[in-house]
Write a protein that holds these residues in place. Sequence first.
Motif, PDB file in Angstrom:
ATOM      1  N   ILE A 213       2.161   0.753 -14.575  1.00  0.00           N
ATOM      2  CA  ILE A 213       1.292  -0.375 -14.208  1.00  0.00           C
ATOM      3  C   ILE A 213       1.067  -0.389 -12.703  1.00  0.00           C
ATOM      4  CG2 ILE A 213       1.078  -2.890 -14.189  1.00  0.00           C
ATOM      5  CD1 ILE A 213       2.704  -2.929 -16.764  1.00  0.00           C
ATOM      6  N   ASP A 214       2.138  -0.090 -11.953  1.00  0.00           N
ATOM      7  CA  ASP A 214       2.035  -0.030 -10.494  1.00  0.00           C
ATOM      8  C   ASP A 214       1.060   1.061 -10.063  1.00  0.00           C
ATOM      9  OD1 ASP A 214       2.867  -0.515  -7.723  1.00  0.00           O
ATOM     10  OD2 ASP A 214       3.863   1.426  -7.891  1.00  0.00           O
ATOM     11  N   ASP A 215       1.122   2.219 -10.683  1.00  0.00           N
ATOM     12  CA  ASP A 215       0.188   3.307 -10.369  1.00  0.00           C
ATOM     13  C   ASP A 215      -1.255   2.899 -10.673  1.00  0.00           C
ATOM     14  OD1 ASP A 215       2.210   4.922  -9.507  1.00  0.00           O
ATOM     15  OD2 ASP A 215       2.308   6.158 -11.319  1.00  0.00           O
TER      16      ASP A 215
ATOM     17  N   ASN B  73       9.437  -5.768   0.197  1.00  0.00           N
ATOM     18  CA  ASN B  73      10.378  -5.938  -0.910  1.00  0.00           C
ATOM     19  C   ASN B  73       9.764  -5.650  -2.277  1.00  0.00           C
ATOM     20  OD1 ASN B  73      12.926  -7.063   0.378  1.00  0.00           O
ATOM     21  ND2 ASN B  73      11.402  -8.455   1.195  1.00  0.00           N
ATOM     22  N   TYR B  74       8.550  -5.147  -2.300  1.00  0.00           N
ATOM     23  CA  TYR B  74       7.861  -4.905  -3.566  1.00  0.00           C
ATOM     24  C   TYR B  74       8.640  -3.941  -4.454  1.00  0.00           C
ATOM     25  CZ  TYR B  74       4.139  -3.446  -6.771  1.00  0.00           C
ATOM     26  OH  TYR B  74       3.398  -3.160  -7.898  1.00  0.00           O
TER      27      TYR B  74
ATOM     28  N   ILE C 143      -2.127  -8.955  -7.350  1.00  0.00           N
ATOM     29  CA  ILE C 143      -1.803  -8.197  -8.561  1.00  0.00           C
ATOM     30  C   ILE C 143      -0.362  -7.683  -8.494  1.00  0.00           C
ATOM     31  CG2 ILE C 143      -2.311  -6.098  -9.872  1.00  0.00           C
ATOM     32  CD1 ILE C 143      -5.232  -6.563  -9.400  1.00  0.00           C
ATOM     33  N   ARG C 144       0.096  -7.287  -7.317  1.00  0.00           N
ATOM     34  CA  ARG C 144       1.495  -6.888  -7.175  1.00  0.00           C
ATOM     35  C   ARG C 144       2.426  -8.042  -7.526  1.00  0.00           C
ATOM     36  NH1 ARG C 144       2.188  -3.540  -1.540  1.00  0.00           N
ATOM     37  NH2 ARG C 144       1.287  -1.550  -2.195  1.00  0.00           N
ATOM     38  N   HIS C 145       2.049  -9.242  -7.102  1.00  0.00           N
ATOM     39  CA  HIS C 145       2.877 -10.412  -7.399  1.00  0.00           C
ATOM     40  C   HIS C 145       2.928 -10.659  -8.908  1.00  0.00           C
ATOM     41  CE1 HIS C 145       4.972 -14.069  -6.087  1.00  0.00           C
ATOM     42  NE2 HIS C 145       4.379 -14.676  -7.111  1.00  0.00           N
ATOM     43  N   PHE C 146       1.792 -10.465  -9.581  1.00  0.00           N
ATOM     44  CA  PHE C 146       1.767 -10.579 -11.043  1.00  0.00           C
ATOM     45  C   PHE C 146       2.735  -9.570 -11.671  1.00  0.00           C
ATOM     46  CE2 PHE C 146      -2.440 -12.699 -10.632  1.00  0.00           C
ATOM     47  CZ  PHE C 146      -2.218 -13.761 -11.492  1.00  0.00           C
TER      48      PHE C 146
END
Length: 298
Positions: free
Chosen positions: A5-7, A114-115, A220-223
Amino acid sequence: MVSKIDDIQKKLFVFLSSIAFASYFLFSSDNSLNVQIYLLFFLVSIIGIPHGFFDFSIGKILFKKYLRLWLLYFVITYMLIFIIYFISWLFLPGLSLLIFLFLAAYHFGFEDYNYLRKKNEKYFNISILIKGLIVVFTPILFHFDDINYLFQLLIGYKLEGIEFTAFQKSLFAALSIFHILFEKEKNFLHKFEGIIAFANFVFLPPLLSFILYFCFMHSIRHFIESIYISRLLPDNFTVKKFLLYVTISSFMFSLLSIYLIQNIFEISINETIIKFIFIILACLTLPHMIFNMWPYKK
């Protein structure tokens, strides 16, 4: 699953950035600012603001000792912080804007550093500061006239006597790129995304680069983290149901706010959107940042 999902998020960001570059430089017109403002309103309303809805889950954890009254305590605390900061915007707009810029820089730097590594969460180091400064001050450095126009809408006056030399810009760009490329513990795709984001800040109009960063990277990263790492999705919601609920709620809130602001203050729709997006975001950022940094356990 999270890495996949991150990619996808990173590839989506790079793809949308490419579309933005092509669209702006090939099809730019006199109406481009209006288009950017309407895009800002729509995308921040359906992607940017909703990422803060996970704060409810954090509030439930923090105020769990109050049982059924947790929501009341959460709302009172959240709104009190919001209102105090909003009042400061009314009476001290210049100082409030300056505070917002540094708050945003710290918040963006903290979240990016911190992601996907909450177990090693750090609250301050030099990398957090550098990341935040790149996000917030690159557009100011390279598009000061455009940013100054936005500042004028937000605080009522322009900033005078500020100029940046080509040497200052070049030095800032070189140091920023060096930091992005040689940051430890980040893979190639993450660094490539960082370079694209920096290029957006340098070459695209500030509103457009902000939309890309805030909506398609930060939010979106926070999601991703809130759903798959911190497990903050409410128990009675599926991911699809939750996203639909918060998107509709946020968009309706934005529409109502725009209607009220424009009718109360009798200002143009463009000025209304700019004031709503950035002042409301500023007032929401402070409690959002506090709750997301507060130590909690699911």
